[in-house]
Design a protein around this motif. Structure first.
Motif, PDB file in Angstrom:
ATOM      1  N   MET A 199       0.849  -1.197   0.000  1.00  0.00           N
ATOM      2  CA  MET A 199       0.000   0.000   0.000  1.00  0.00           C
ATOM      3  C   MET A 199       0.880   1.241   0.000  1.00  0.00           C
ATOM      4  SD  MET A 199      -2.714   1.332   2.889  1.00  0.00           S
ATOM      5  CE  MET A 199      -4.012   0.170   2.540  1.00  0.00           C
ATOM      6  N   SER A 200       0.665   2.130  -0.953  1.00  0.00           N
ATOM      7  CA  SER A 200       1.409   3.377  -1.006  1.00  0.00           C
ATOM      8  C   SER A 200       0.700   4.415  -0.152  1.00  0.00           C
ATOM      9  CB  SER A 200       1.501   3.864  -2.453  1.00  0.00           C
ATOM     10  OG  SER A 200       0.217   4.221  -2.939  1.00  0.00           O
ATOM     11  N   GLU A 201       1.406   5.522   0.104  1.00  0.00           N
ATOM     12  CA  GLU A 201       0.810   6.577   0.916  1.00  0.00           C
ATOM     13  C   GLU A 201      -0.459   7.120   0.278  1.00  0.00           C
ATOM     14  OE1 GLU A 201       1.568   7.546   3.926  1.00  0.00           O
ATOM     15  OE2 GLU A 201       3.147   6.037   4.007  1.00  0.00           O
ATOM     16  N   SER A 202      -0.509   7.081  -1.051  1.00  0.00           N
ATOM     17  CA  SER A 202      -1.693   7.593  -1.750  1.00  0.00           C
ATOM     18  C   SER A 202      -2.910   6.707  -1.531  1.00  0.00           C
ATOM     19  CB  SER A 202      -1.405   7.720  -3.249  1.00  0.00           C
ATOM     20  OG  SER A 202      -1.106   6.450  -3.808  1.00  0.00           O
ATOM     21  N   ASP A 203      -2.672   5.458  -1.079  1.00  0.00           N
ATOM     22  CA  ASP A 203      -3.777   4.532  -0.833  1.00  0.00           C
ATOM     23  C   ASP A 203      -4.352   4.667   0.572  1.00  0.00           C
ATOM     24  OD1 ASP A 203      -3.602   3.366  -3.375  1.00  0.00           O
ATOM     25  OD2 ASP A 203      -1.982   2.040  -2.708  1.00  0.00           O
ATOM     26  N   VAL A 204      -3.711   5.451   1.419  1.00  0.00           N
ATOM     27  CA  VAL A 204      -4.190   5.624   2.789  1.00  0.00           C
ATOM     28  C   VAL A 204      -5.385   6.573   2.778  1.00  0.00           C
ATOM     29  CG1 VAL A 204      -3.610   6.428   5.102  1.00  0.00           C
ATOM     30  CG2 VAL A 204      -1.886   5.235   3.728  1.00  0.00           C
ATOM     31  N   PRO A 205      -6.526   6.144   3.315  1.00  0.00           N
ATOM     32  CA  PRO A 205      -7.724   7.002   3.298  1.00  0.00           C
ATOM     33  C   PRO A 205      -7.496   8.306   4.060  1.00  0.00           C
ATOM     34  CG  PRO A 205      -8.276   4.734   3.895  1.00  0.00           C
ATOM     35  CD  PRO A 205      -6.786   4.835   3.932  1.00  0.00           C
ATOM     36  N   ASP A 206      -8.203   9.329   3.661  1.00  0.00           N
ATOM     37  CA  ASP A 206      -8.123  10.609   4.361  1.00  0.00           C
ATOM     38  C   ASP A 206      -8.492  10.419   5.828  1.00  0.00           C
ATOM     39  OD1 ASP A 206      -7.434  11.884   2.032  1.00  0.00           O
ATOM     40  OD2 ASP A 206      -9.459  12.626   1.601  1.00  0.00           O
ATOM     41  N   GLY A 207      -7.742  11.081   6.691  1.00  0.00           N
ATOM     42  CA  GLY A 207      -8.029  11.001   8.119  1.00  0.00           C
ATOM     43  C   GLY A 207      -7.379   9.833   8.815  1.00  0.00           C
ATOM     44  N   PHE A 208      -6.504   9.101   8.103  1.00  0.00           N
ATOM     45  CA  PHE A 208      -5.852   7.930   8.691  1.00  0.00           C
ATOM     46  C   PHE A 208      -4.341   8.000   8.496  1.00  0.00           C
ATOM     47  CE2 PHE A 208     -10.163   6.533   8.167  1.00  0.00           C
ATOM     48  CZ  PHE A 208     -10.391   5.700   9.255  1.00  0.00           C
ATOM     49  N   LYS A 209      -3.642   7.273   9.348  1.00  0.00           N
ATOM     50  CA  LYS A 209      -2.207   7.076   9.219  1.00  0.00           C
ATOM     51  C   LYS A 209      -1.945   5.578   9.137  1.00  0.00           C
ATOM     52  CE  LYS A 209      -0.913  11.090  12.079  1.00  0.00           C
ATOM     53  NZ  LYS A 209      -0.105  11.834  11.115  1.00  0.00           N
ATOM     54  N   ARG A 210      -0.886   5.212   8.441  1.00  0.00           N
ATOM     55  CA  ARG A 210      -0.495   3.812   8.367  1.00  0.00           C
ATOM     56  C   ARG A 210       0.704   3.597   9.283  1.00  0.00           C
ATOM     57  NH1 ARG A 210       1.438   2.008   2.700  1.00  0.00           N
ATOM     58  NH2 ARG A 210       3.286   3.127   3.406  1.00  0.00           N
ATOM     59  N   VAL A 211       0.620   2.607  10.151  1.00  0.00           N
ATOM     60  CA  VAL A 211       1.716   2.279  11.058  1.00  0.00           C
ATOM     61  C   VAL A 211       2.518   1.141  10.448  1.00  0.00           C
ATOM     62  CG1 VAL A 211       2.311   1.370  13.335  1.00  0.00           C
ATOM     63  CG2 VAL A 211       0.468   3.046  13.105  1.00  0.00           C
ATOM     64  N   GLY A 212       3.835   1.313  10.354  1.00  0.00           N
ATOM     65  CA  GLY A 212       4.664   0.285   9.751  1.00  0.00           C
ATOM     66  C   GLY A 212       4.418   0.216   8.255  1.00  0.00           C
ATOM     67  N   ASP A 213       4.490  -0.977   7.724  1.00  0.00           N
ATOM     68  CA  ASP A 213       4.352  -1.139   6.277  1.00  0.00           C
ATOM     69  C   ASP A 213       3.343  -2.233   5.963  1.00  0.00           C
ATOM     70  OD1 ASP A 213       4.975  -0.507   3.644  1.00  0.00           O
ATOM     71  OD2 ASP A 213       6.507  -2.069   3.513  1.00  0.00           O
ATOM     72  N   HIS A 214       2.280  -2.284   6.743  1.00  0.00           N
ATOM     73  CA  HIS A 214       1.272  -3.322   6.560  1.00  0.00           C
ATOM     74  C   HIS A 214      -0.054  -2.674   6.167  1.00  0.00           C
ATOM     75  CE1 HIS A 214      -1.396  -6.716   7.366  1.00  0.00           C
ATOM     76  NE2 HIS A 214      -0.322  -7.487   7.362  1.00  0.00           N
ATOM     77  N   PRO A 215      -0.724  -3.196   5.156  1.00  0.00           N
ATOM     78  CA  PRO A 215      -1.951  -2.545   4.663  1.00  0.00           C
ATOM     79  C   PRO A 215      -3.075  -2.460   5.681  1.00  0.00           C
ATOM     80  CG  PRO A 215      -1.663  -4.731   3.670  1.00  0.00           C
ATOM     81  CD  PRO A 215      -0.383  -4.398   4.356  1.00  0.00           C
ATOM     82  N   ASP A 216      -3.101  -3.360   6.662  1.00  0.00           N
ATOM     83  CA  ASP A 216      -4.190  -3.341   7.641  1.00  0.00           C
ATOM     84  C   ASP A 216      -3.953  -2.380   8.801  1.00  0.00           C
ATOM     85  OD1 ASP A 216      -5.676  -5.120   6.251  1.00  0.00           O
ATOM     86  OD2 ASP A 216      -5.226  -6.862   7.497  1.00  0.00           O
ATOM     87  N   GLU A 217      -2.707  -1.905   8.948  1.00  0.00           N
ATOM     88  CA  GLU A 217      -2.383  -1.084  10.116  1.00  0.00           C
ATOM     89  C   GLU A 217      -2.765   0.379   9.896  1.00  0.00           C
ATOM     90  OE1 GLU A 217      -1.605  -1.895  13.041  1.00  0.00           O
ATOM     91  OE2 GLU A 217      -1.082  -4.009  12.805  1.00  0.00           O
ATOM     92  N   LEU A 218      -4.068   0.609   9.797  1.00  0.00           N
ATOM     93  CA  LEU A 218      -4.594   1.966   9.656  1.00  0.00           C
ATOM     94  C   LEU A 218      -5.129   2.441  11.003  1.00  0.00           C
ATOM     95  CD1 LEU A 218      -6.547   1.806   6.272  1.00  0.00           C
ATOM     96  CD2 LEU A 218      -4.321   2.856   6.708  1.00  0.00           C
TER      97      LEU A 218
END
Length: 290
Positions: free
Chosen positions: A1-20
């Motif tokens: 998942m790239s940063e552009s795939d992270v929904p607005d209002g969320f942060k991604r922890v680590g490099d795992h797609p589920d860690e929103l």
């Protein structure tokens, strides 16, 4: 998942797609971290007594849980997204903070256990009440509240108490996790445990084929020794983690103010002359070692 795939209002922890994790939850975490620092004698170059920081953090966590208890007990408040985000923040704080690490070290096992029970009872009661509110449909990330990261937050919340499994507390952390995950499973969500609190670049899946489907990737993050709970187990475990008596105990276990001579645990609120006196005492001690 790239940063552009992270929904607005969320942060991604680590490099795992589920860690929103929501930005709103992080705001609560930053608030708790700021309050934690205000209670840390090291931040003010003073020494009070060995357990001061532990008791101060226990007081901070206790107050946060009691605040959440009020919202979780409200039939309308528990269905607000901002309540979920505060629960989410509690997970983040308990999973990764000095306060969560130090409160079990205090010389008051009953208070430490009250905090442990408070967390478990809050979360399990909250989850079961959300499930009830979602009926006749399944509980989901959009029902009864719209939280895109619902599954990940609940799976992580379920794992938090495992950190304290060796402290001899009466209620079982594994049972708590099993009950939480069974609620997810019976509502059509992933009810398997996470291998670690936060999956990502150090969780062992980075070298795998990037084209691997999310479901296969998730399987690599599951705990192979897990014994799933049944609905009957959930009913039994929920009786052990009842919110009202747990919060009553937590409320009654106020940290004695005698430990701070009637002053606030928030050192930043102390009168300047008292703080200066404490610093002078500390300096005198340090000078004695020269």
């Amino acid at each position: 998942m790239s940063e552009s795939d992270v929904p607005d209002g969320f942060k991604r922890v680590g490099d795992h797609p589920d860690e929103l994790w929501s930005e709103a939850a992080f705001k609560h975490v930053f608030r708790l971290q700021e309050e934690e620092e205000k209670r840390d004698p090291d931040a003010y170059d003073i020494y009070i007594f060995n357990d001061f920081f532990g008791y101060a953090c226990a007081d901070l966590i206790r107050r946060e849980m009691l605040s959440l208890g009020t919202k979780a007990a409200s039939t309308t408040g528990r269905l607000e997204l901002k309540t979920f985000q505060q629960f989410e923040a509690l997970v983040l704080y308990m999973a990764n903070s000095n306060g969560a690490n130090v409160f079990p070290t205090i010389d008051d096992a009953e208070l430490a256990e009250a905090i442990y029970n408070g967390y478990g009872s809050l979360w399990l009661s909250y989850l079961l009440n959300l499930e009830k509110a979602a009926k006749p449909d399944n509980l989901s990330s959009t029902n009864p509240i719209n939280a895109l990261n619902f599954k990940n937050v609940v799976r992580t919340a379920a794992k938090v108490l495992g950190q304290y499994g060796g402290l001899g507390f009466e209620n079982d952390a594994d049972d708590f996790e099993r009950a939480m995950l069974r609620v997810l499973e019976r509502n059509g969500m992933n009810g398997t445990p996470k291998k670690k609190l936060f999956l990502g670049e150090n969780s062992g899946e980075d070298d795998e084929d990037e084209d691997m489907e999310d479901e296969d990737e998730e399987d690599d993050d599951e705990d192979e020794g897990f014994e799933p709970a049944t609905d009957k187990d959930v009913t039994r475990i929920a009786k052990q983690w009842k919110m009202t008596p747990a919060l009553q105990t937590l409320r009654a276990r106020a940290v004695p103010v005698d430990f701070v001579k009637g002053r606030s645990w928030d050192i930043s609120s102390w009168p300047a002359h008292e703080l200066a006196a404490e610093k002078a005492k500390q300096q005198a001690i340090m000078d004695g070692f020269d």
